[in-house]
Design a protein around this motif. Structure first.
Motif, PDB file in Angstrom:
ATOM      1  N   TYR A 296       0.829  -1.214   0.000  1.00 18.46           N
ATOM      2  CA  TYR A 296       0.000   0.000   0.000  1.00 18.46           C
ATOM      3  C   TYR A 296       0.863   1.264   0.000  1.00 18.46           C
ATOM      4  CZ  TYR A 296      -2.968   3.742   1.764  1.00 18.46           C
ATOM      5  OH  TYR A 296      -3.612   4.947   1.930  1.00 18.46           O
ATOM      6  N   LEU A 297       1.843   1.302   0.892  1.00 15.52           N
ATOM      7  CA  LEU A 297       2.662   2.507   1.023  1.00 15.52           C
ATOM      8  C   LEU A 297       3.558   2.731  -0.201  1.00 15.52           C
ATOM      9  CD1 LEU A 297       3.676   2.309   4.800  1.00 15.52           C
ATOM     10  CD2 LEU A 297       2.086   3.916   3.728  1.00 15.52           C
ATOM     11  N   THR A 298       4.121   1.664  -0.733  1.00 13.89           N
ATOM     12  CA  THR A 298       4.972   1.826  -1.925  1.00 13.89           C
ATOM     13  C   THR A 298       4.150   2.250  -3.138  1.00 13.89           C
ATOM     14  OG1 THR A 298       4.819  -0.571  -2.304  1.00 13.89           O
ATOM     15  CG2 THR A 298       6.796   0.271  -1.183  1.00 13.89           C
ATOM     16  N   SER A 299       2.894   1.835  -3.179  1.00  9.12           N
ATOM     17  CA  SER A 299       2.041   2.300  -4.286  1.00  9.12           C
ATOM     18  C   SER A 299       1.649   3.762  -4.097  1.00  9.12           C
ATOM     19  CB  SER A 299       0.779   1.423  -4.378  1.00  9.12           C
ATOM     20  OG  SER A 299      -0.021   1.552  -3.205  1.00  9.12           O
ATOM     21  N   GLN A 300       1.512   4.166  -2.827  1.00  7.15           N
ATOM     22  CA  GLN A 300       1.183   5.562  -2.522  1.00  7.15           C
ATOM     23  C   GLN A 300       2.333   6.497  -2.886  1.00  7.15           C
ATOM     24  OE1 GLN A 300      -2.330   5.627  -2.064  1.00  7.15           O
ATOM     25  NE2 GLN A 300      -1.873   7.128  -0.491  1.00  7.15           N
ATOM     26  N   TYR A 301       3.545   6.025  -2.647  1.00  2.54           N
ATOM     27  CA  TYR A 301       4.722   6.864  -2.871  1.00  2.54           C
ATOM     28  C   TYR A 301       5.577   6.353  -4.034  1.00  2.54           C
ATOM     29  CZ  TYR A 301       3.509   8.332   1.908  1.00  2.54           C
ATOM     30  OH  TYR A 301       2.852   8.793   3.023  1.00  2.54           O
ATOM     31  N   ILE A 302       4.939   5.723  -4.989  1.00  8.23           N
ATOM     32  CA  ILE A 302       5.655   5.094  -6.089  1.00  8.23           C
ATOM     33  C   ILE A 302       6.593   6.048  -6.823  1.00  8.23           C
ATOM     34  CG2 ILE A 302       3.787   5.526  -7.729  1.00  8.23           C
ATOM     35  CD1 ILE A 302       6.107   2.431  -7.570  1.00  8.23           C
ATOM     36  N   ASP A 303       6.213   7.320  -6.898  1.00 12.35           N
ATOM     37  CA  ASP A 303       7.045   8.300  -7.605  1.00 12.35           C
ATOM     38  C   ASP A 303       8.215   8.809  -6.761  1.00 12.35           C
ATOM     39  OD1 ASP A 303       5.431   8.175  -9.899  1.00 12.35           O
ATOM     40  OD2 ASP A 303       4.058   9.698  -9.101  1.00 12.35           O
ATOM     41  N   ASP A 304       8.127   8.614  -5.453  1.00  9.12           N
ATOM     42  CA  ASP A 304       9.192   9.105  -4.566  1.00  9.12           C
ATOM     43  C   ASP A 304       9.171   8.296  -3.270  1.00  9.12           C
ATOM     44  OD1 ASP A 304      11.152  10.502  -3.266  1.00  9.12           O
ATOM     45  OD2 ASP A 304      10.010  12.362  -3.032  1.00  9.12           O
TER      46      ASP A 304
ATOM     47  N   LYS B 291      14.548  -1.976   0.115  1.00 11.94           N
ATOM     48  CA  LYS B 291      14.899  -2.116  -1.302  1.00 11.94           C
ATOM     49  C   LYS B 291      14.564  -0.873  -2.126  1.00 11.94           C
ATOM     50  CE  LYS B 291      14.417  -7.145  -1.134  1.00 11.94           C
ATOM     51  NZ  LYS B 291      13.752  -8.339  -1.715  1.00 11.94           N
ATOM     52  N   PHE B 292      14.690   0.306  -1.500  1.00 11.24           N
ATOM     53  CA  PHE B 292      14.544   1.549  -2.243  1.00 11.24           C
ATOM     54  C   PHE B 292      15.826   1.772  -3.044  1.00 11.24           C
ATOM     55  CE2 PHE B 292      11.512   3.589   1.121  1.00 11.24           C
ATOM     56  CZ  PHE B 292      10.565   2.618   0.817  1.00 11.24           C
ATOM     57  N   ASP B 293      15.705   2.443  -4.146  1.00 12.95           N
ATOM     58  CA  ASP B 293      16.846   2.696  -5.028  1.00 12.95           C
ATOM     59  C   ASP B 293      17.865   3.604  -4.336  1.00 12.95           C
ATOM     60  OD1 ASP B 293      18.625   3.116  -7.052  1.00 12.95           O
ATOM     61  OD2 ASP B 293      17.231   4.170  -8.378  1.00 12.95           O
ATOM     62  N   ILE B 294      19.023   3.045  -4.013  1.00 12.51           N
ATOM     63  CA  ILE B 294      20.038   3.808  -3.299  1.00 12.51           C
ATOM     64  C   ILE B 294      20.543   4.985  -4.126  1.00 12.51           C
ATOM     65  CG2 ILE B 294      21.950   2.384  -4.131  1.00 12.51           C
ATOM     66  CD1 ILE B 294      21.607   4.040  -0.649  1.00 12.51           C
ATOM     67  N   TYR B 295      20.488   4.848  -5.442  1.00 14.46           N
ATOM     68  CA  TYR B 295      20.963   5.925  -6.312  1.00 14.46           C
ATOM     69  C   TYR B 295      19.977   7.099  -6.356  1.00 14.46           C
ATOM     70  CZ  TYR B 295      24.355   2.461  -7.824  1.00 14.46           C
ATOM     71  OH  TYR B 295      25.365   1.530  -7.840  1.00 14.46           O
ATOM     72  N   ALA B 296      18.761   6.852  -5.878  1.00 14.67           N
ATOM     73  CA  ALA B 296      17.756   7.920  -5.827  1.00 14.67           C
ATOM     74  C   ALA B 296      17.672   8.548  -4.435  1.00 14.67           C
ATOM     75  CB  ALA B 296      16.381   7.373  -6.229  1.00 14.67           C
ATOM     76  N   LEU B 297      18.612   8.156  -3.578  1.00 13.15           N
ATOM     77  CA  LEU B 297      18.611   8.655  -2.206  1.00 13.15           C
ATOM     78  C   LEU B 297      18.743  10.179  -2.166  1.00 13.15           C
ATOM     79  CD1 LEU B 297      18.880   8.203   0.914  1.00 13.15           C
ATOM     80  CD2 LEU B 297      21.352   8.034   0.537  1.00 13.15           C
ATOM     81  N   PRO B 298      17.735  10.888  -1.624  1.00 17.24           N
ATOM     82  CA  PRO B 298      17.806  12.362  -1.530  1.00 17.24           C
ATOM     83  C   PRO B 298      18.555  12.765  -0.258  1.00 17.24           C
ATOM     84  CG  PRO B 298      15.667  11.616  -0.791  1.00 17.24           C
ATOM     85  CD  PRO B 298      16.438  10.377  -1.160  1.00 17.24           C
ATOM     86  N   LEU B 299      19.872  12.736  -0.314  1.00 17.46           N
ATOM     87  CA  LEU B 299      20.686  12.925   0.884  1.00 17.46           C
ATOM     88  C   LEU B 299      20.433  14.273   1.554  1.00 17.46           C
ATOM     89  CD1 LEU B 299      22.813  11.745   2.728  1.00 17.46           C
ATOM     90  CD2 LEU B 299      24.578  12.694   1.230  1.00 17.46           C
ATOM     91  N   VAL B 300      20.293  15.325   0.739  1.00 19.02           N
ATOM     92  CA  VAL B 300      20.049  16.657   1.314  1.00 19.02           C
ATOM     93  C   VAL B 300      18.738  16.676   2.090  1.00 19.02           C
ATOM     94  CG1 VAL B 300      19.603  19.082   0.802  1.00 19.02           C
ATOM     95  CG2 VAL B 300      21.400  17.858  -0.445  1.00 19.02           C
ATOM     96  N   ASP B 301      17.691  16.088   1.516  1.00 18.85           N
ATOM     97  CA  ASP B 301      16.398  16.027   2.201  1.00 18.85           C
ATOM     98  C   ASP B 301      16.489  15.175   3.466  1.00 18.85           C
ATOM     99  OD1 ASP B 301      15.219  17.615   0.287  1.00 18.85           O
ATOM    100  OD2 ASP B 301      14.444  15.935  -0.890  1.00 18.85           O
ATOM    101  N   MET B 302      17.294  14.133   3.414  1.00 15.92           N
ATOM    102  CA  MET B 302      17.494  13.288   4.590  1.00 15.92           C
ATOM    103  C   MET B 302      18.152  14.080   5.721  1.00 15.92           C
ATOM    104  SD  MET B 302      16.615  10.035   4.567  1.00 15.92           S
ATOM    105  CE  MET B 302      16.107   8.735   3.441  1.00 15.92           C
TER     106      MET B 302
END
Length: 239
Positions: free
Chosen positions: A43-51, A133-144
């Motif tokens: 459910y959550l991954t479908s909710q946030y599929i774009d991010d 299993k989120f894409d590590i290359y898409a990690l938004p480090l600044v936002d983190m």
């Protein structure tokens, strides 16, 4: 002189389970979201599929102010209560050191401990995202980094206030009650006016610019700390 006081403060809390508490707060927040995403993964991954990382940040951030404020009240209470329990204030105040240094040392150590907790939260969230299993290359480090550190900086006035109360009053129920009420207030941050300091860790404001809360946190913390130091110098601490 200050360096010696800092070392002494660290020595005092060595057996007070402080480091366990510093780890427990971030771990609790991350573990809660691990369960949340584990149970509702599809459910959550479908909710946030774009991010997916953004979705994780949003879910984590909603718990940070409450845990942070509770943590501040507990840590500052421990820092102050060590001397209350040992009835060592009169001895400390009789030493040939600047009186303000005693309060400043406790503030700096509290500051450091909670900064470490914020860094642990940052690391924990990144590890959780990798496990999910989120894409590590898409990690938004600044936002983190903003997620972990902005609330900490915005909450600095609360830290200064909690330490002030914990030092002045020997009965730590006063400080813990203040911290608990502040944490509850933070849960309803969206209803609070912008000037309420317990709203600032939520990063909500009428301008919708989170960094403003950080600026307010820094400036107000300095004022609260200076006032608390002045009051500490003029007033006898309760044994």
């Amino acid at each position: 002189m200050l360096q010696g006081l800092l070392a002494a403060e660290l020595l005092k809390i060595k057996r007070k389970w402080v480091w366990f508490l510093i780890f427990l707060g971030p771990f609790g927040v991350v573990a809660l979201q691990a369960v949340n995403f584990g149970v509702r993964y599809d459910y959550l991954t479908s909710q946030y599929i774009d991010d997916l990382w953004g979705g994780l940040i949003v879910n984590i951030q909603s718990f940070v102010p409450f845990v942070l404020i509770i943590g501040m009240s507990i840590i500052t209470s421990i820092m102050a209560n060590v001397d209350h329990e040992m009835r060592s204030w009169k001895h400390l105040l009789a030493l040939p050191i600047h009186k303000y240094s005693l309060l400043l040392a406790k503030f700096i150590i509290s500051l450091l401990l909670l900064f470490i907790a914020s860094l642990l939260l940052l690391i924990g969230v990144i590890i959780l995202g990798i496990i999910l299993k989120f894409d590590i290359y898409a990690l938004p480090l600044v936002d983190m980094i903003k997620m972990a550190l902005y609330p900490y900086f915005a909450a600095l006035p609360i830290l200064a206030l909690q330490l002030w109360v914990a030092v002045i009053y020997s009965h730590q129920g006063v400080a813990i009650t203040l911290g608990t009420l502040g944490a509850v207030f933070s849960s309803y941050a969206f209803k609070l006016p912008d000037w309420v300091i317990w709203k600032w860790p939520s990063l909500l404001n009428s301008w919708d610019i989170p960094i403003y809360n950080v600026y307010l946190g820094f400036s107000t913390a300095l004022v609260v700390l200076l006032v608390s130091i002045f009051h500490f110098i003029k007033k006898d601490v309760e044994e």
